[in-house]
Design a protein around this motif. Structure first.
Motif, short mmCIF file in Angstrom:
data_model
loop_
_atom_site.label_atom_id
_atom_site.label_comp_id
_atom_site.label_asym_id
_atom_site.label_seq_id
_atom_site.Cartn_x
_atom_site.Cartn_y
_atom_site.Cartn_z
N SER A 152 0.83 -1.21 0.00
CA SER A 152 0.00 0.00 0.00
C SER A 152 0.86 1.26 0.00
CB SER A 152 -0.94 0.01 1.20
OG SER A 152 -0.23 0.15 2.42
N GLN A 153 2.01 1.20 0.68
CA GLN A 153 2.93 2.34 0.68
C GLN A 153 3.57 2.53 -0.70
OE1 GLN A 153 5.61 2.78 4.08
NE2 GLN A 153 4.38 1.31 5.20
N MET A 154 3.86 1.42 -1.38
CA MET A 154 4.43 1.51 -2.72
C MET A 154 3.41 2.08 -3.70
SD MET A 154 6.82 -1.90 -3.08
CE MET A 154 7.74 -1.22 -4.49
N VAL A 155 2.16 1.69 -3.54
CA VAL A 155 1.10 2.24 -4.38
C VAL A 155 1.03 3.75 -4.18
CG1 VAL A 155 -1.41 2.36 -4.68
CG2 VAL A 155 -0.28 0.14 -4.51
N ASN A 156 1.10 4.17 -2.92
CA ASN A 156 1.06 5.60 -2.63
C ASN A 156 2.26 6.32 -3.24
OD1 ASN A 156 -0.10 7.91 -1.34
ND2 ASN A 156 1.45 7.76 0.25
N ALA A 157 3.43 5.66 -3.21
CA ALA A 157 4.64 6.26 -3.79
C ALA A 157 4.46 6.48 -5.29
CB ALA A 157 5.85 5.37 -3.52
N VAL A 158 3.86 5.51 -5.98
CA VAL A 158 3.64 5.64 -7.43
C VAL A 158 2.61 6.73 -7.71
CG1 VAL A 158 2.80 4.47 -9.50
CG2 VAL A 158 4.34 3.27 -7.93
N VAL A 159 1.58 6.80 -6.88
CA VAL A 159 0.55 7.84 -7.05
C VAL A 159 1.20 9.22 -6.94
CG1 VAL A 159 -1.46 8.93 -5.98
CG2 VAL A 159 -1.39 6.44 -6.27
N GLN A 160 2.06 9.40 -5.94
CA GLN A 160 2.74 10.69 -5.75
C GLN A 160 3.71 10.97 -6.90
OE1 GLN A 160 2.13 13.00 -3.39
NE2 GLN A 160 0.46 11.68 -2.70
N MET B 49 3.46 14.26 -9.37
CA MET B 49 4.53 15.24 -9.57
C MET B 49 4.97 15.32 -11.04
SD MET B 49 7.01 15.29 -6.27
CE MET B 49 6.35 15.65 -4.64
N GLU B 50 4.86 14.19 -11.74
CA GLU B 50 5.22 14.20 -13.16
C GLU B 50 4.09 14.76 -14.02
OE1 GLU B 50 8.27 13.14 -14.71
OE2 GLU B 50 8.86 13.43 -12.61
N GLY B 51 2.90 14.87 -13.43
CA GLY B 51 1.77 15.45 -14.15
C GLY B 51 1.12 14.53 -15.15
N ARG B 52 1.34 13.22 -15.00
CA ARG B 52 0.76 12.25 -15.95
C ARG B 52 0.91 10.85 -15.38
NH1 ARG B 52 5.30 10.00 -18.38
NH2 ARG B 52 7.20 11.24 -18.06
N GLU B 53 0.29 9.89 -16.08
CA GLU B 53 0.46 8.49 -15.71
C GLU B 53 1.82 8.02 -16.25
OE1 GLU B 53 -1.70 6.69 -13.81
OE2 GLU B 53 -2.71 8.63 -13.59
N SER C 22 14.80 11.32 -12.74
CA SER C 22 13.38 11.45 -12.35
C SER C 22 13.18 11.17 -10.86
CB SER C 22 12.51 10.51 -13.19
OG SER C 22 12.81 9.15 -12.92
N ILE C 23 13.92 10.20 -10.33
CA ILE C 23 13.77 9.88 -8.91
C ILE C 23 14.36 10.99 -8.05
CG2 ILE C 23 14.37 8.25 -7.07
CD1 ILE C 23 14.28 6.02 -9.14
N SER C 24 15.50 11.55 -8.47
CA SER C 24 16.10 12.67 -7.74
C SER C 24 15.16 13.87 -7.75
CB SER C 24 17.44 13.06 -8.36
OG SER C 24 18.39 12.03 -8.21
N ARG C 25 14.54 14.13 -8.90
CA ARG C 25 13.59 15.23 -9.02
C ARG C 25 12.40 15.01 -8.09
NH1 ARG C 25 13.31 15.04 -14.14
NH2 ARG C 25 11.44 13.77 -14.38
N HIS C 26 11.98 13.75 -7.99
CA HIS C 26 10.85 13.42 -7.13
C HIS C 26 11.20 13.63 -5.66
CE1 HIS C 26 7.10 11.57 -6.02
NE2 HIS C 26 7.71 10.67 -5.28
N VAL C 27 12.38 13.21 -5.25
CA VAL C 27 12.81 13.39 -3.86
C VAL C 27 12.83 14.88 -3.50
CG1 VAL C 27 14.75 13.16 -2.25
CG2 VAL C 27 14.10 11.23 -3.69
#
Length: 307
Positions: A24-32, A36-40, A50-55
């Motif tokens: 469930s936490q991983m699902v939430n991580a993908v949702v976030q 932030m990327e503004g798309r699926e 992309s991961i650094s940008r997300h952090v």
């Protein structure tokens, strides 16, 4: 391949030790990540940049460094898994890995015994929600359960009625972070409260049979801290701080165990793999219980130079 689909259909089914809570936490991580990327996003979007940008985005939004690093770890795992299956062209072994956010080393802070007493007093005066059956007796039982066991809130809310055997609470390995079963003796007054809790019969919420849970929590398991703040902390006039929530109650238990029996006893009570981890849960004992000796200070041992 769509990243959420990949997580649920390709990654999760082959990870035999993946708990429901972690998923469930991983699902939430993908949702976030998608937000932030503004798309699926897809598996091909995972890379160091992309991961650094997300952090960085998580930190700017107010998330703690620890939370940002956990999300970073989930995305890295998906990245490596997708690369090995030819669904990502970026090799994690050859790219510069996204840097972890610096986590400040703060002195642990725990709820004092007086704070816990105020929580229990407030719990007894809460009102039953119009839409739920969770009320004063449930809040009191939950707070006492956490206080007497030192369990993580996520594990406590996954316990079933069948896990209580008389005065012995058997915490299944599957809901524990370290995957180790624990046996915890409970006091009579808590056992009687748990057994007598009002329960909805056959009510399914969020995929759970609420009545079969030891604590019939009617809300989602994702954000229990919000309910604690709304129903207990604010009405009781207790501090509203992201570090002072359910986990601070776990630190209260750890600190008391440490003060009375030492670091090994505290480690075993919390189910940690090492005392190094437990040290991060030990607050100054005198801040939890004023009758306990405070942590030693230089003034206690060095000669006084002024009268």
């Amino acid at each position: 391949m769509d990243l959420m689909d990949y997580l649920l259909k390709r990654y999760a089914p082959v990870r035999v030790n993946l708990s429901d809570n972690t998923l469930s936490q991983m699902v939430n991580a993908v949702v976030q990540f998608n937000r932030m990327e503004g798309r699926e996003t897809t598996t091909f979007d995972l890379c160091s940049d992309s991961i650094s940008r997300h952090v960085k985005g998580l930190l700017r939004s107010g998330k703690s460094p620890a939370t940002a690093n956990v999300r970073r770890g989930y995305l890295r795992s998906l990245w490596a898994h997708a690369y090995r299956r030819g669904l990502n062209k970026h090799n994690p072994a050859s790219e510069e890995l996204p840097v972890k956010a610096a986590e400040p080393r703060r002195r642990p802070v725990a709820w004092s015994l007086d704070d816990v007493s105020r929580m229990l007093q407030q719990a007894r005066s809460t009102k039953v929600s119009v839409h739920h059956t969770f009320g004063p007796r449930h809040w009191e039982a939950l707070l006492l359960l956490l206080y007497y066991t030192g369990l993580r809130i996520g594990a406590a809310l996954q316990l079933k009625r069948s896990d209580l055997k008389g005065h012995l609470l058997i915490v299944p390995a599957g809901i524990q972070k370290d995957r180790e079963e624990m046996h915890i003796r409970l006091p009579n007054e808590l056992v009687s409260r748990l057994i007598a809790l009002p329960r909805p019969i056959g009510e399914i919420r969020f995929g759970r049979d609420i009545g079969e849970r030891l604590i019939p929590w009617p809300w989602s398991l994702h954000h229990p801290q919000e309910k604690l703040t709304r129903h207990i902390l604010k009405p009781a006039g207790l501090p509203i701080d992201r570090t002072m929530k359910f986990h601070a109650l776990r630190k209260t238990t750890a600190t008391m165990m440490f003060a009375k029996l030492g670091i090994i006893a505290a480690k075993d009570a919390l189910g940690h793999s090492s005392t190094k981890v437990t040290q991060r849960y030990i607050a100054d004992p005198s801040t939890v219980d004023p009758s306990l000796a405070p942590a030693p200070a230089p003034m206690d041992v060095i000669p006084r130079l002024i009268g």
